[in-house]
Design a protein around this motif. Structure first.
Motif, PDB file in Angstrom:
ATOM      1  N   LEU A   1      45.320  49.723  34.355  1.00  0.00           N
ATOM      2  CA  LEU A   1      44.368  48.648  34.117  1.00  0.00           C
ATOM      3  C   LEU A   1      43.547  48.890  32.853  1.00  0.00           C
ATOM      4  N   VAL A   2      43.251  47.818  32.161  1.00  0.00           N
ATOM      5  CA  VAL A   2      42.317  47.863  31.042  1.00  0.00           C
ATOM      6  C   VAL A   2      40.918  47.677  31.619  1.00  0.00           C
ATOM      7  N   VAL A   3      39.968  48.512  31.197  1.00  0.00           N
ATOM      8  CA  VAL A   3      38.609  48.444  31.716  1.00  0.00           C
ATOM      9  C   VAL A   3      37.760  47.536  30.841  1.00  0.00           C
TER      10      VAL A   3
ATOM     11  N   THR B   1      38.945  34.668  37.994  1.00  0.00           N
ATOM     12  CA  THR B   1      39.409  35.930  38.562  1.00  0.00           C
ATOM     13  C   THR B   1      40.807  35.723  39.139  1.00  0.00           C
ATOM     14  N   SER B   2      41.518  36.820  39.330  1.00  0.00           N
ATOM     15  CA  SER B   2      42.845  36.740  39.936  1.00  0.00           C
ATOM     16  C   SER B   2      42.834  37.496  41.255  1.00  0.00           C
ATOM     17  N   ASN B   3      43.645  37.053  42.198  1.00  0.00           N
ATOM     18  CA  ASN B   3      43.706  37.704  43.505  1.00  0.00           C
ATOM     19  C   ASN B   3      44.195  39.140  43.400  1.00  0.00           C
ATOM     20  N   SER B   4      45.169  39.384  42.525  1.00  0.00           N
ATOM     21  CA  SER B   4      45.686  40.744  42.360  1.00  0.00           C
ATOM     22  C   SER B   4      44.624  41.655  41.757  1.00  0.00           C
ATOM     23  N   GLY B   5      43.781  41.102  40.863  1.00  0.00           N
ATOM     24  CA  GLY B   5      42.687  41.890  40.299  1.00  0.00           C
ATOM     25  C   GLY B   5      41.658  42.243  41.352  1.00  0.00           C
TER      26      GLY B   5
ATOM     27  N   TRP C   1      45.544  42.722  35.113  1.00  0.00           N
ATOM     28  CA  TRP C   1      45.675  43.863  34.202  1.00  0.00           C
ATOM     29  C   TRP C   1      44.337  44.324  33.628  1.00  0.00           C
ATOM     30  N   LEU C   2      43.238  43.638  33.978  1.00  0.00           N
ATOM     31  CA  LEU C   2      41.913  43.969  33.455  1.00  0.00           C
ATOM     32  C   LEU C   2      40.927  44.061  34.615  1.00  0.00           C
TER      33      LEU C   2
END
Length: 226
Positions: free
Chosen positions: A86-88, A199-203, A98-99
């Motif tokens: 993940l990118v912080v 926002t995304s559910n996977s995030g 991915w973030l």
């Protein structure tokens, strides 16, 4: 594991030997993981938006966002769940697959969520230091630009390239320069533009998994997300 090792080191300042015993890896591996997270060079830059643009808007217009599907996945199994690299990001960015960013400050946050915010904030210290060094070395970035706006992206990109060269050559930086940067950043605030941050559910799922993992493996910490 790389995320957890870096978070623990930056959040606790424990010796490499102690962390290596905690994770069952050699202390040189611990150092490698931390350095990969805190390296002060810029890997990707986007210079085409004005300072008044919201960070989330800048991100969506960047090449990084457009090519995020090319980022390495590096999937790891944590607490029975698969979590990718993940990118912080800071609180202004969206929570994506991915973030990752911290939880929005609220009285309703659990102790585990607050602790996650502290660990994540400490991880971002390397990012803040990189920007501090960049602007301290190249003071043209500290003032209102007198370049034509069309040339500003080229100027900023050049400063970033020069910064990377200085970091590679291990060029020392004056503490006086850093103090000047700190003072100027307090004076020249950027205007804030409202924006809807999605926002995304996977995030959300990845953040919950990491929150539970940190809470079960490391001491709960108190503080605020910056």
């Amino acid at each position: 594991m790389r995320v957890a090792v870096a978070l623990y080191k930056l959040g606790s300042c424990a010796k490499y030997r102690v962390i290596s015993n905690q994770f069952g890896i050699h202390k040189s591996t611990v150092k490698k993981f931390v350095y990969l997270f805190c390296k002060g060079s810029f890997w990707n830059i986007s210079c085409k938006m004005p300072g008044s643009a919201h960070d989330a808007t800048v991100l969506r217009q960047s090449e990084l966002f457009q090519k995020a599907h090319l980022l390495p996945k590096g999937v790891k199994n944590i607490e029975g769940e698969e979590v990718r690299l993940l990118v912080v990001g800071d609180p202004a960015y969206p929570l994506l697959d991915w973030l990752i960013k911290g939880y929005t400050n609220s009285p309703n946050l659990t102790p585990e969520q607050k602790s996650f915010n502290v660990y994540l904030s400490s991880l971002r210290v390397g990012v803040e230091m990189a920007f501090g060094k960049l602007k301290s070395r190249w003071r043209v970035l500290l003032k209102r630009s007198d370049f034509h706006f069309s040339f500003a992206p080229t100027m900023i990109a050049t400063c970033c390239a020069l910064h990377n060269f200085c970091e590679k050559q291990k060029d020392a930086i004056s503490t006086n320069w850093l103090e000047e940067f700190s003072q100027s950043s307090e004076i020249f605030h950027q205007p804030i533009q409202p924006v809807n941050v999605s926002t995304s559910n996977s995030g959300i799922n990845a953040r919950e998994v990491l929150t539970k993992y940190l809470a079960s493996q490391f001491p709960l910490r108190q503080g605020h997300l910056h």
